[in-house]
Design an enzyme around this catalytic site. Sequence first.
Site, PDB file in Angstrom:
ATOM      1  CG  ASP A 183     -11.503 -18.903  44.233  1.00 33.42           C
ATOM      2  OD1 ASP A 183     -11.551 -19.113  43.073  1.00 33.42           O
ATOM      3  OD2 ASP A 183     -11.571 -17.080  44.739  1.00 33.42           O
ATOM      4  CE  LYS A 199     -17.372 -20.371  39.482  1.00 30.75           C
ATOM      5  NZ  LYS A 199     -16.565 -19.708  40.821  1.00 30.75           N
ATOM      6  N   GLY A 218      -9.769 -21.440  39.128  1.00 35.29           N
ATOM      7  CA  GLY A 218      -9.369 -22.495  39.763  1.00 35.29           C
ATOM      8  C   GLY A 218     -10.483 -23.421  40.512  1.00 35.29           C
ATOM      9  CG  HIS A 219     -12.774 -24.020  38.321  1.00 35.20           C
ATOM     10  ND1 HIS A 219     -14.590 -23.917  36.994  1.00 35.20           N
ATOM     11  CD2 HIS A 219     -13.085 -23.267  38.852  1.00 35.20           C
ATOM     12  CE1 HIS A 219     -15.107 -23.041  36.986  1.00 35.20           C
ATOM     13  NE2 HIS A 219     -14.470 -22.293  37.160  1.00 35.20           N
ATOM     14  CD  GLN A 222     -13.199 -15.993  35.744  1.00 32.56           C
ATOM     15  OE1 GLN A 222     -13.879 -16.467  34.685  1.00 32.56           O
ATOM     16  NE2 GLN A 222     -12.323 -16.836  35.421  1.00 32.56           N
TER      17      GLN A 222
HETATM   18  P1  GDP Z   1     -14.586 -22.628  42.196  1.00 40.34           P
HETATM   19  O1  GDP Z   1     -13.472 -21.660  41.689  1.00 40.34           O
HETATM   20  O2  GDP Z   1     -15.744 -22.167  42.306  1.00 40.34           O
HETATM   21  O3  GDP Z   1     -14.358 -23.823  41.330  1.00 40.34           O
HETATM   22  O4  GDP Z   1     -13.973 -23.008  43.735  1.00 40.34           O
HETATM   23  P2  GDP Z   1     -12.756 -23.152  44.258  1.00 40.34           P
HETATM   24  O5  GDP Z   1     -12.661 -24.430  44.130  1.00 40.34           O
HETATM   25  O6  GDP Z   1     -11.364 -22.501  43.988  1.00 40.34           O
HETATM   26  O7  GDP Z   1     -12.394 -22.967  46.017  1.00 40.34           O
HETATM   27  C1  GDP Z   1     -14.019 -23.287  46.818  1.00 40.34           C
HETATM   28  C2  GDP Z   1     -12.994 -24.598  48.060  1.00 40.34           C
HETATM   29  O8  GDP Z   1     -13.793 -25.201  48.367  1.00 40.34           O
HETATM   30  C3  GDP Z   1     -11.737 -25.522  47.654  1.00 40.34           C
HETATM   31  O9  GDP Z   1     -10.845 -25.797  48.082  1.00 40.34           O
HETATM   32  C4  GDP Z   1     -12.975 -26.895  46.940  1.00 40.34           C
HETATM   33  O10 GDP Z   1     -12.502 -28.088  47.882  1.00 40.34           O
HETATM   34  C5  GDP Z   1     -13.775 -26.539  48.708  1.00 40.34           C
HETATM   35  N1  GDP Z   1     -14.935 -26.692  49.120  1.00 40.34           N
HETATM   36  C6  GDP Z   1     -16.684 -27.149  48.421  1.00 40.34           C
HETATM   37  N2  GDP Z   1     -17.315 -26.935  48.830  1.00 40.34           N
HETATM   38  C7  GDP Z   1     -16.969 -27.169  50.512  1.00 40.34           C
HETATM   39  C8  GDP Z   1     -17.664 -27.395  51.158  1.00 40.34           C
HETATM   40  O11 GDP Z   1     -18.381 -27.516  51.081  1.00 40.34           O
HETATM   41  N3  GDP Z   1     -16.637 -27.648  52.516  1.00 40.34           N
HETATM   42  C9  GDP Z   1     -16.042 -27.463  52.558  1.00 40.34           C
HETATM   43  N4  GDP Z   1     -14.812 -27.386  53.404  1.00 40.34           N
HETATM   44  N5  GDP Z   1     -14.630 -27.163  51.456  1.00 40.34           N
HETATM   45  C10 GDP Z   1     -15.245 -27.278  50.178  1.00 40.34           C
HETATM   46  P1  IMO Z   2     -13.397 -19.317  39.438  1.00 36.98           P
HETATM   47  O1  IMO Z   2     -13.683 -19.759  38.613  1.00 36.98           O
HETATM   48  C1  IMO Z   2     -12.073 -15.453  41.696  1.00 36.98           C
HETATM   49  C2  IMO Z   2     -10.244 -11.945  40.125  1.00 36.98           C
HETATM   50  C3  IMO Z   2      -9.230 -11.400  40.472  1.00 36.98           C
HETATM   51  C4  IMO Z   2      -9.284 -10.044  39.762  1.00 36.98           C
HETATM   52  C5  IMO Z   2     -10.120  -9.708  39.017  1.00 36.98           C
HETATM   53  C6  IMO Z   2      -9.221  -9.750  38.163  1.00 36.98           C
HETATM   54  O2  IMO Z   2     -12.186 -19.567  40.108  1.00 36.98           O
HETATM   55  O3  IMO Z   2     -13.901 -19.111  40.609  1.00 36.98           O
HETATM   56  P2  IMO Z   2      -8.380 -11.326  35.587  1.00 36.98           P
HETATM   57  O4  IMO Z   2      -7.496 -12.186  36.188  1.00 36.98           O
HETATM   58  O5  IMO Z   2      -9.934 -12.359  35.942  1.00 36.98           O
HETATM   59  O6  IMO Z   2      -8.080 -10.606  34.902  1.00 36.98           O
HETATM   60  O7  IMO Z   2      -8.698 -10.889  36.902  1.00 36.98           O
HETATM   61  O8  IMO Z   2     -11.071 -11.313  38.732  1.00 36.98           O
HETATM   62  N1  IMO Z   2     -10.933 -13.470  39.188  1.00 36.98           N
HETATM   63  C7  IMO Z   2     -11.193 -14.898  40.525  1.00 36.98           C
HETATM   64  N2  IMO Z   2     -11.367 -14.126  41.683  1.00 36.98           N
HETATM   65  N3  IMO Z   2     -12.426 -16.979  41.291  1.00 36.98           N
HETATM   66  C8  IMO Z   2     -12.244 -16.540  39.815  1.00 36.98           C
HETATM   67  O9  IMO Z   2     -12.016 -17.855  38.930  1.00 36.98           O
HETATM   68  C9  IMO Z   2     -11.053 -15.704  39.614  1.00 36.98           C
HETATM   69  N4  IMO Z   2     -11.146 -15.358  38.253  1.00 36.98           N
HETATM   70  C10 IMO Z   2     -10.388 -13.829  38.459  1.00 36.98           C
HETATM   71  O10 IMO Z   2      -8.367 -12.221  41.601  1.00 36.98           O
HETATM   72  O11 IMO Z   2      -9.698  -9.610  40.842  1.00 36.98           O
HETATM   73 MG    MG Z   3     -11.801 -20.780  41.996  1.00 34.89          MG
END
Ligand code: GDP
Ligand code: IMO
Ligand code: MG
Length: 427
Positions: A13, A16, A40-41, A222
């Site tokens: 999270d 990416k 979840g991107h 991840q």
């Molecule tokens: P990922 O799994 O690495 O793709 O990250 P996620 O999408 O799960 O979580 C990142 C969250 O932060 C998302 O809701 C993005 O829209 C948000 N986000 C990404 N970059 C920034 C930033 O620079 N500032 C803020 N405020 N939000 C951001």
């Molecule tokens: P993105 O790509 C954050 C965590 C789960 C749990 C552990 C194992 O959005 O960064 P799993 O379901 O993979 O067997 O769970 O890994 N986890 C993540 N945490 N971002 C993710 O993906 C994750 N995918 C799995 O919360 O601790």
């Molecule tokens: Mg994510």
Amino acid sequence: MPCTVVVGAQWGDEGKGKIVDALSAEADAVARYQGGPNAGHSVIYQGQTIVLHLIPSGILQPGRRCLIGNGVVVDLAKLREEADHLESLGIDVRGRLGVSPAAHLILPYHLAADRAAEIGPGAIGTTGRGIGFAYRDKASRVGLRLGDLFDPEDFRERAARNLRRLQCEFPESEDLQKMTVDGMLDGLRELAAWVEPLQADVSAELHDLLARGRRVLLEGAQGTMLDLDHGTYPFVTSSPASAAGAPLGVGLGPRVVDRVIGVAKAYATRVGNGPFPTEMPEQEAAHLREAGEEYGATTGRPRRCGWLDLPALRYAARINGLDQLVITKLDVLDGFEEIRVAEEYELSGRGVASFPSSARALEACRPRWKTFPGWRAPTSEVRKWEDLPEAARAYLEWIEKKVSVRITTVSVGAAREAEIRRDTNAR
Ligand code: GDP
Ligand code: IMO
Ligand code: MG
């Protein structure tokens, strides 16, 4: 950047999705190499938040080829749902998406087993997407791959065997006990027909593109600290989330990768159980969680929040061989009076020289904090490094010096344009 890997440098999270979406503007193909719909991107597209779970984040840039490699575990129902949603927004998916027939399938019994295994002690806090059990079948050599769908008799026999095995293992799981192989196959028939034309030789395609000088992005899911080998085992996911997993998960040799970009937040979060040395007390965490909207993109769970963990980030730089760092969510810290960072760990009053390889050892470590004055000024409209508040620059420059990796981009908001590219030629 002929072949760039984008990898999470923390616990997932990191943002990416946003970074891959931006980089995709300059790429010809984008491929996922590991993980599955546990990812979840989030990407902001035409003012709307799109959460991608299986489809590469390059799909939101028109014309890019998007591939799902052999290293990914695919839940066809989820893939279809995601594709249909994007198509309903007018985005061409079927014309651009390719899936490796060697990718393993997540089947309904994997989901039920994941749920059953998470009850009681030893729970990892998984996303409940069946990830661990799908990869377990793969490693045990009993998994079913996407290409196996097209040999229905063999598929049926092997699926029945796998289901029986899990029914014996989890007699208490009602979902597993009432599951039948025929019911499962009925649910899969239409999905198989849907996915059949999407099959692609991902390895050959990427190889050919690179041979013609085209640009390829490999999108990690991840993060390094959740990597099966190098993360905080056993509180990890079941795949190689770090950069070394990238060529393996798409069928290329390691020498094709010429750039590895690590994405890290300006602070840290973690979802699920396991050690998190810089975790904040809940009152402080609640403040950061609201400021950064730190709720899981896949499960909606509140993310655990903490300060930046430098030992973990340095470790990620080494494990991935990072060439560049992208720091995201700097804007979230705008209102903080002071900002803390774990500069090192200590154990029984002594400094910890090397990053602990066991979760129990990491759990025992305590951070040695360094405190920075906050900048108390908005950064979300800043587009140039020089225009950042001095205190923010000092914070970032200290991080890159300590990690020995140059920060090339700083993200200051969720939208595409909310970024500071420090070296305009870096990409
Ligand atoms: P990922 O799994 O690495 O793709 O990250 P996620 O999408 O799960 O979580 C990142 C969250 O932060 C998302 O809701 C993005 O829209 C948000 N986000 C990404 N970059 C920034 C930033 O620079 N500032 C803020 N405020 N939000 C951001
Ligand atoms: P993105 O790509 C954050 C965590 C789960 C749990 C552990 C194992 O959005 O960064 P799993 O379901 O993979 O067997 O769970 O890994 N986890 C993540 N945490 N971002 C993710 O993906 C994750 N995918 C799995 O919360 O601790
Ligand atoms: Mg994510």
